[in-house]
Design a protein around this motif. Structure first.
Motif, PDB file in Angstrom:
ATOM      1  N   ASP A  24      37.383  43.275  24.344  1.00  0.00           N
ATOM      2  CA  ASP A  24      37.743  41.940  23.886  1.00  0.00           C
ATOM      3  C   ASP A  24      38.100  42.022  22.399  1.00  0.00           C
TER       4      ASP A  24
ATOM      5  N   ASN B 171      45.067  37.518  29.677  1.00  0.00           N
ATOM      6  CA  ASN B 171      45.466  37.356  28.275  1.00  0.00           C
ATOM      7  C   ASN B 171      46.639  38.250  27.893  1.00  0.00           C
TER       8      ASN B 171
ATOM      9  N   THR C 235      42.018  37.703  35.486  1.00  0.00           N
ATOM     10  CA  THR C 235      41.630  36.752  34.448  1.00  0.00           C
ATOM     11  C   THR C 235      41.570  37.450  33.092  1.00  0.00           C
ATOM     12  N   ASP C 236      41.283  36.689  32.047  1.00  0.00           N
ATOM     13  CA  ASP C 236      41.210  37.242  30.699  1.00  0.00           C
ATOM     14  C   ASP C 236      40.105  38.296  30.598  1.00  0.00           C
TER      15      ASP C 236
ATOM     16  N   ASP D   3      37.713  38.486  28.554  1.00  0.00           N
ATOM     17  CA  ASP D   3      36.399  37.889  28.320  1.00  0.00           C
ATOM     18  C   ASP D   3      35.984  36.918  29.423  1.00  0.00           C
ATOM     19  N   LYS D   4      36.766  36.882  30.497  1.00  0.00           N
ATOM     20  CA  LYS D   4      36.423  36.057  31.656  1.00  0.00           C
ATOM     21  C   LYS D   4      36.324  36.942  32.900  1.00  0.00           C
ATOM     22  N   ASP D   5      35.678  38.087  32.721  1.00  0.00           N
ATOM     23  CA  ASP D   5      35.413  39.030  33.817  1.00  0.00           C
ATOM     24  C   ASP D   5      36.685  39.581  34.445  1.00  0.00           C
TER      25      ASP D   5
ATOM     26  N   ASN E 149      36.840  41.149  38.178  1.00  0.00           N
ATOM     27  CA  ASN E 149      37.558  40.372  39.187  1.00  0.00           C
ATOM     28  C   ASN E 149      38.663  41.183  39.847  1.00  0.00           C
TER      29      ASN E 149
END
Length: 278
Positions: free
Chosen positions: A16, A246, A260-261, A263-265, A269
């Motif tokens: 991140d 991102n 996903t981003d 910092d959003k797993d 995912n």
């Protein structure tokens, strides 16, 4: 059972950018994949001396300098470096065109005055505690020796920085036919102001091929994770190209899966999507 090969860009993908750390969900899911026999590799534009930390994961090796080198268990296995005559010509042309550059060798990097001024000048305006902490990083400590100290080591990659008074057109006209030229955002986050220059036909995609060929593996089992355009060839080469939420919109056009981003797993995912972790 055939091995799966996982390739991770670092900044904006594995790490991140805000926290400068790898999310726990990413580290734990990658560990699970590795325990099941997966082979894990960093695939970065960073120099060899900039990938010596663990980045919070257990890995088998690394593709560094955007595909110019392949390191396995701490040992250099393969390299594809610049012809020394061409490298000198590029440095000479950069000086003529007022272009900043940073050449990446195996153990250190060398920069011309324009690049060094760009990198070090902003530190003067930071509190000493912050500046001193930043200066510990290999990018500063061994990555920016004055180019006058360069003594002919192998050059894996050349980072380029343009400035308002650079003769950008002349420089690009010279280097683009002779190299792999990838426009990128600069170290100082100035949009479209820099480039990464590698030997012809060297990129992260050819780095992936080096690794899989070394293991006599199956390209059908390759998974590439990235977020920026210097990841494009890796995303295209891998059977499963994953782009972070991102990531750059242009790169997402080539993705097999957009997760996903970071910092959003994002990594977890994606691995769950492909059934590689719980």
């Amino acid at each position: 059972m055939e091995n799966n090969f996982l390739f991770f860009d670092i900044d904006g993908t594995l790490m991140d950018k805000k926290t400068r750390s790898t999310p726990r969900s990413a580290a734990e899911s990658i560990k699970e994949v590795k325990a099941d026999g997966g082979l894990v590799f960093i695939c970065s534009g960073r120099a060899y001396y900039e990938i010596q930390e663990t980045f919070g994961i257990e890995r088998n090796g690394a593709v560094f300098a955007s595909g110019a080198g392949f390191e396995l268990d701490g040992k250099l296995v393969l390299k594809r470096v610049f012809d020394p005559v061409l490298a000198r010509e590029i440095m000479k042309k950069a000086k003529e065109c007022r272009v900043g550059y940073n050449i990446l060798c195996l153990e250190c990097g060398y920069s011309n005055p324009l690049w060094r001024n760009m990198v070090f000048e902003p530190l003067k305006n930071l509190p000493a505690s912050i500046a001193n902490r930043m200066l510990i990083h290999p990018f500063y400590t061994v990555g920016n020796y004055p180019v006058e100290k360069y003594s002919g080591e192998d050059i894996f990659k050349i980072n380029i920085q343009y400035f308002p008074d650079s003769d950008r057109a002349s420089f690009m006209e010279f280097v683009e036919p002779l190299t792999t030229y990838v426009p990128v955002n600069s170290q100082m986050n100035l949009s479209n102001s820099g480039a990464e220059i590698s030997p012809v036909d060297v990129n992260k995609g050819t780095g992936v091929l080096m690794v899989v060929t070394h293991y006599h593996g199956n390209m059908a089992n390759t998974y590439g994770f990235g977020d920026s355009l210097n990841d494009l060839e890796m995303i295209k080469e891998c059977a499963h190209g994953i782009v972070m939420g991102n990531g750059q919109e242009e790169l997402k056009k080539y993705a097999d899966y957009v997760t996903t981003d970071v910092d959003k797993d994002g990594i977890k995912n994606a691995l769950q999507h492909y059934g590689l972790c719980r």
